[in-house]
Design a protein around this motif. Structure first.
Motif, PDB file in Angstrom:
ATOM      1  N   HIS A  55       0.854  -1.296  -0.170  1.00  0.00           N
ATOM      2  CA  HIS A  55       0.154  -0.065  -0.512  1.00  0.00           C
ATOM      3  C   HIS A  55       1.004   1.517   0.091  1.00  0.00           C
ATOM      4  N   SER A  56       1.925   1.499   1.570  1.00  0.00           N
ATOM      5  CA  SER A  56       2.677   2.336   1.022  1.00  0.00           C
ATOM      6  C   SER A  56       2.978   2.470  -0.117  1.00  0.00           C
ATOM      7  N   THR A  57       4.466   1.408  -0.779  1.00  0.00           N
ATOM      8  CA  THR A  57       4.469   1.529  -1.951  1.00  0.00           C
ATOM      9  C   THR A  57       4.257   1.635  -3.040  1.00  0.00           C
ATOM     10  N   SER A  58       2.423   1.261  -3.340  1.00  0.00           N
ATOM     11  CA  SER A  58       1.820   2.286  -4.227  1.00  0.00           C
ATOM     12  C   SER A  58       1.362   3.769  -4.279  1.00  0.00           C
ATOM     13  N   SER A  59       1.565   4.179  -3.110  1.00  0.00           N
ATOM     14  CA  SER A  59       1.690   5.665  -3.076  1.00  0.00           C
ATOM     15  C   SER A  59       2.354   6.150  -3.537  1.00  0.00           C
ATOM     16  N   TYR A  60       3.786   5.628  -3.850  1.00  0.00           N
ATOM     17  CA  TYR A  60       4.500   6.142  -4.103  1.00  0.00           C
ATOM     18  C   TYR A  60       5.440   5.381  -5.964  1.00  0.00           C
ATOM     19  N   ALA A  61       4.491   3.924  -5.940  1.00  0.00           N
ATOM     20  CA  ALA A  61       4.881   4.012  -7.257  1.00  0.00           C
ATOM     21  C   ALA A  61       3.537   3.783  -8.138  1.00  0.00           C
ATOM     22  N   ALA A  62       3.828   3.248  -9.412  1.00  0.00           N
ATOM     23  CA  ALA A  62       1.984   3.306  -9.866  1.00  0.00           C
ATOM     24  C   ALA A  62       1.923   1.533 -10.253  1.00  0.00           C
ATOM     25  N   LYS A  63       0.778   0.906  -9.737  1.00  0.00           N
ATOM     26  CA  LYS A  63       1.040  -0.279 -10.498  1.00  0.00           C
ATOM     27  C   LYS A  63       0.450  -0.582 -11.954  1.00  0.00           C
ATOM     28  N   VAL A  64       1.378  -0.620 -12.678  1.00  0.00           N
ATOM     29  CA  VAL A  64       1.099  -0.546 -14.028  1.00  0.00           C
ATOM     30  C   VAL A  64       0.855  -2.276 -14.688  1.00  0.00           C
ATOM     31  N   THR A  65       1.063  -2.375 -15.840  1.00  0.00           N
ATOM     32  CA  THR A  65       0.606  -3.620 -16.443  1.00  0.00           C
ATOM     33  C   THR A  65       2.248  -3.932 -17.526  1.00  0.00           C
ATOM     34  N   LEU A  66       2.650  -5.085 -18.465  1.00  0.00           N
ATOM     35  CA  LEU A  66       3.144  -5.478 -18.422  1.00  0.00           C
ATOM     36  C   LEU A  66       4.096  -4.490 -19.874  1.00  0.00           C
ATOM     37  N   ASP A  67       2.753  -4.307 -20.697  1.00  0.00           N
ATOM     38  CA  ASP A  67       3.268  -3.089 -21.678  1.00  0.00           C
ATOM     39  C   ASP A  67       3.885  -2.031 -21.581  1.00  0.00           C
ATOM     40  N   SER A  68       3.709  -1.494 -20.238  1.00  0.00           N
ATOM     41  CA  SER A  68       4.673  -0.488 -20.269  1.00  0.00           C
ATOM     42  C   SER A  68       6.154  -0.117 -20.298  1.00  0.00           C
ATOM     43  N   PHE A  69       6.644  -1.782 -19.643  1.00  0.00           N
ATOM     44  CA  PHE A  69       7.880  -2.367 -19.751  1.00  0.00           C
ATOM     45  C   PHE A  69       8.763  -3.182 -21.202  1.00  0.00           C
ATOM     46  N   CYS A  70       7.290  -3.922 -21.409  1.00  0.00           N
ATOM     47  CA  CYS A  70       8.165  -5.152 -21.905  1.00  0.00           C
ATOM     48  C   CYS A  70       8.761  -4.674 -23.429  1.00  0.00           C
ATOM     49  N   GLY A  71       8.918  -3.303 -24.054  1.00  0.00           N
ATOM     50  CA  GLY A  71       9.432  -2.904 -25.114  1.00  0.00           C
ATOM     51  C   GLY A  71      11.226  -1.933 -24.511  1.00  0.00           C
ATOM     52  N   THR A 104       2.694  -8.429  -9.176  1.00  0.00           N
ATOM     53  CA  THR A 104       2.136  -7.211  -9.519  1.00  0.00           C
ATOM     54  C   THR A 104       3.457  -6.222  -9.980  1.00  0.00           C
ATOM     55  N   LEU A 105       2.865  -5.744 -10.792  1.00  0.00           N
ATOM     56  CA  LEU A 105       3.921  -4.852 -11.274  1.00  0.00           C
ATOM     57  C   LEU A 105       3.810  -3.736 -11.228  1.00  0.00           C
ATOM     58  N   TYR A 106       5.359  -3.026 -10.414  1.00  0.00           N
ATOM     59  CA  TYR A 106       4.574  -1.473 -10.229  1.00  0.00           C
ATOM     60  C   TYR A 106       6.614  -0.663 -10.799  1.00  0.00           C
ATOM     61  N   GLU A 107       5.493   0.963 -11.236  1.00  0.00           N
ATOM     62  CA  GLU A 107       7.054   1.747 -11.513  1.00  0.00           C
ATOM     63  C   GLU A 107       7.256   2.415 -10.965  1.00  0.00           C
ATOM     64  N   GLN A 108       8.382   3.077 -11.019  1.00  0.00           N
ATOM     65  CA  GLN A 108       8.924   4.081  -9.907  1.00  0.00           C
ATOM     66  C   GLN A 108      10.202   4.809 -10.781  1.00  0.00           C
ATOM     67  N   ALA A 109      10.450   5.823 -10.576  1.00  0.00           N
ATOM     68  CA  ALA A 109      11.272   7.339 -11.543  1.00  0.00           C
ATOM     69  C   ALA A 109      12.353   5.430 -11.957  1.00  0.00           C
ATOM     70  N   GLY A 110      11.179   5.290 -13.302  1.00  0.00           N
ATOM     71  CA  GLY A 110      12.345   4.244 -14.172  1.00  0.00           C
ATOM     72  C   GLY A 110      12.238   2.759 -13.867  1.00  0.00           C
TER      73      GLY A 110
END
Length: 187
Positions: A19-35, A110-116
């Motif tokens: 929960h605290s990670t998700s407030s700083y990191a965004a839950k994303v789907t695989l398509d945002s990272f795959c390429g 679950t995949l999270y993204e934070q600052a690249g």
């Protein structure tokens, strides 16, 4: 009873961390990272207390970017190559890991993204021990160009049967763009 209470406390801590990670990191789907990860890489793989070994890594992304397939060359941990197949399924990602020696392992992440940086988080089992699993991909920036020169892939676990509150690094792999004069030694 004590084991159950500790498990509940650790599960609660995981939920709070998520929960605290998700407030700083965004839950994303695989398509945002795959390429970003697709391509041919080389570098070293290191386990704690073991000398690093040179590996090559091939990463493929499906056309719809809902499947990510990573193959790490032989010599990283086993005599065979190992494969990591990440597959987007609704709001979670299914990982199937195979190395040709042990039984295949599958788990939901679950995949999270934070600052690249990208982090796969989930509950699984490592070395026959229940664990919270984290597969962290951190970009390594080029000194000469404002682009990603590679990735540092850290595989970590927080064992649920341990009183420690920290993740332990299981292995790290550097994914660097190959250069013409930087070849891997053959075994």
């Amino acid at each position: 009873m004590i084991h159950t209470c500790r498990f509940i406390l650790l599960l609660t801590a995981m939920l709070l961390l998520t929960h605290s990670t998700s407030s700083y990191a965004a839950k994303v789907t695989l398509d945002s990272f795959c390429g970003q990860l697709a391509g041919e890489w080389q570098g070293s793989a290191a386990n704690p207390n073991v000398a690093p070994k040179q590996v090559s890594t091939s990463v493929m992304c499906s056309a719809d970017k809902r499947n990510l397939y990573i193959s790490v060359s032989r010599g990283s941990r086993f005599s065979n190559s190992e494969t990591w197949w990440f597959r987007q399924q609704q709001d979670h990602i299914l990982l199937v890991y195979a190395n040709g020696i042990t039984d295949d392992i599958s788990q939901q992440l679950t995949l999270y993204e934070q600052a690249g940086s990208y982090s796969f988080l989930g509950k699984g089992e490592i070395n026959q021990r229940p664990a919270l699993v984290q597969l962290q991909f951190d970009p390594m920036m080029s000194d000469t160009k404002p682009s990603t020169a590679g990735w540092q892939w850290q595989q970590s676990a927080h064992y649920l049967d341990d009183d420690s509150e920290q993740y332990q690094v299981i292995r790290a792999i550097s994914l660097l763009k190959p250069s013409a004069n930087n070849t891997l030694p053959t075994e």
